[in-house]
Design an enzyme around this catalytic site. Structure first.
Site, PDB file in Angstrom:
ATOM      1  N   PRO A 185       0.848  -1.194   0.000  1.00  0.00           N
ATOM      2  CA  PRO A 185       0.000   0.000   0.000  1.00  0.00           C
ATOM      3  C   PRO A 185       0.880   1.239   0.000  1.00  0.00           C
ATOM      4  O   PRO A 185       1.773   1.368   0.828  1.00  0.00           O
ATOM      5  CB  PRO A 185      -0.792  -0.129   1.314  1.00  0.00           C
ATOM      6  CG  PRO A 185       0.035  -1.019   2.181  1.00  0.00           C
ATOM      7  CD  PRO A 185       0.784  -1.937   1.265  1.00  0.00           C
ATOM      8  N   CYS A 187       3.419   3.079   9.203  1.00  0.00           N
ATOM      9  CA  CYS A 187       3.642   4.389   8.588  1.00  0.00           C
ATOM     10  C   CYS A 187       4.231   5.368   9.601  1.00  0.00           C
ATOM     11  O   CYS A 187       3.684   5.544  10.689  1.00  0.00           O
ATOM     12  CB  CYS A 187       2.329   4.937   8.029  1.00  0.00           C
ATOM     13  SG  CYS A 187       2.528   6.529   7.186  1.00  0.00           S
TER      14      CYS A 187
END
Length: 343
Positions: free
Chosen positions: A19, A102
């Site tokens: 992603p 992240c």
């Protein structure tokens, strides 16, 4: 989800495309699915608050052809993540993935992403709530640790606590994340890779399905990880920038499926999708920006990129521009072959 379908998704996870924010949107995924019928595709990270509080259900849109496809969620509130998971399951996603990797400032301020490596018990609460909402498999993508944490201590503790909540599939980005002092871009390159620790985790947790991510740019680099016992490899930027090198060969090299598709044929297969998108009021560049690297390393690749980059923003640009760029590429290949023959 049936055991058969779950096993099929896990098989697809032998190779997955990471992603990536602003990159792996639905147009990119449609293109990647043409290149590989087997590889598991992931959405960009979608935050649970955006879905639950913001009602941004358009972020869940995808084409049926994109299956198998996983929805990646960001968040740290078990209730919100549970509601977002329900929405993702109702939308038909094959997997719901929680982002624990992240490192961006925006993600940290929302108390999710890599900062959650410091709170494995909270992650366990989150995934327990998510699993209670669906029979679609819930998975986790994480780092080895953050900041001054010792990954050899932190990571096994994290896997033990989160797997105790019922998670059996993890993707491990084989780097720490530095939440202070490094940008998200720097966090993708500067912290050293530690593939050996990921392999050690497979040895220590043989019942878990573990995929490795980080720094892997070709299938030739990916295959040894699978041969050594890991269950999957996730490739990010290389799959995006050199998709032919990674994805066009994936079905055969990784999945053992005989499939002969050229990059040119892939472009032809994209044309109906492009036509439909433009006819519906979309811009050509929204699709073709994901196709710029398709011919990297081949004669005419620079012209292909230039024609699409410069022409896609012009009024009325559509499939004809793509065909013109393809014709330019073919002519460049002919000219190159003639030049080589004349040497």
């Amino acid at each position: 989800m049936s055991a058969e379908k779950k096993q099929k998704i896990r098989q697809s996870a032998r190779l997955s495309v990471a992603p990536m924010m602003d990159w792996t949107d639905r147009h990119c995924r449609y293109f990647h699915r043409i290149l590989s019928q087997q590889t598991l595709l992931y959405t960009e990270m979608v935050t649970a608050p955006a879905l639950v509080r913001g009602g941004a259900l358009h972020l869940l849109k995808y084409a049926p052809q994109e299956h198998p496809i996983a929805l990646q969620l960001g968040g740290s509130d078990p209730r919100e993540l549970a509601l977002a998971t329900r929405l993702g399951a109702e939308a038909g996603y094959d997997e719901i993935n929680l982002n624990v990797g992240c490192p961006s400032d925006r993600v940290q301020s929302g108390t999710f992403g890599a900062v959650l490596m410091k709170q494995p018990n909270l992650v366990a609460d989150c995934v327990a709530a998510m699993q209670a909402e669906t029979d679609v498999e819930v998975t986790v993508k994480c780092r080895l640790g953050v900041d001054d944490q010792d990954p050899s201590v932190v990571l096994p503790d994290f896997l033990e606590k989160v797997s105790a909540a019922g998670i059996t599939r993890f993707t491990l980005h084989a780097r720490k994340a530095w939440l202070q002092g490094l940008s998200p871009k720097e966090n993708r390159d500067i912290p050293p890779l530690d593939y050996s620790l990921v392999h050690q985790m497979k040895a220590d947790f043989p019942h878990l399905h573990l995929s490795i991510n980080g720094g892997i740019t070709t299938l030739d680099e990916a295959l040894p990880h699978l041969a050594a016992g890991l269950d999957g490899v996730m490739i990010g930027r290389a799959a995006y920038h050199t998709p032919a090198e990674v994805l066009l060969q994936a079905d055969q090299k990784v999945f053992g499926k005989k499939r002969l598709l050229t990059a040119e044929a892939a472009v032809q297969q994209m044309l109906p999708y492009i036509e439909a998108h433009v006819s519906a009021g979309g811009k050509l560049g929204q699709v073709t920006r994901h196709m710029l690297g398709l011919f990297t390393g081949r004669p005419g690749a620079r012209g292909w990129r230039r024609m699409l980059s410069e022409g896609a923003s012009k009024r009325g640009a559509g499939p004809e521009l793509v065909l013109d760029a393809l014709a330019h590429l073919a002519q460049s290949a002919t000219d190159y072959a003639d030049h080589q023959a004349a040497q």
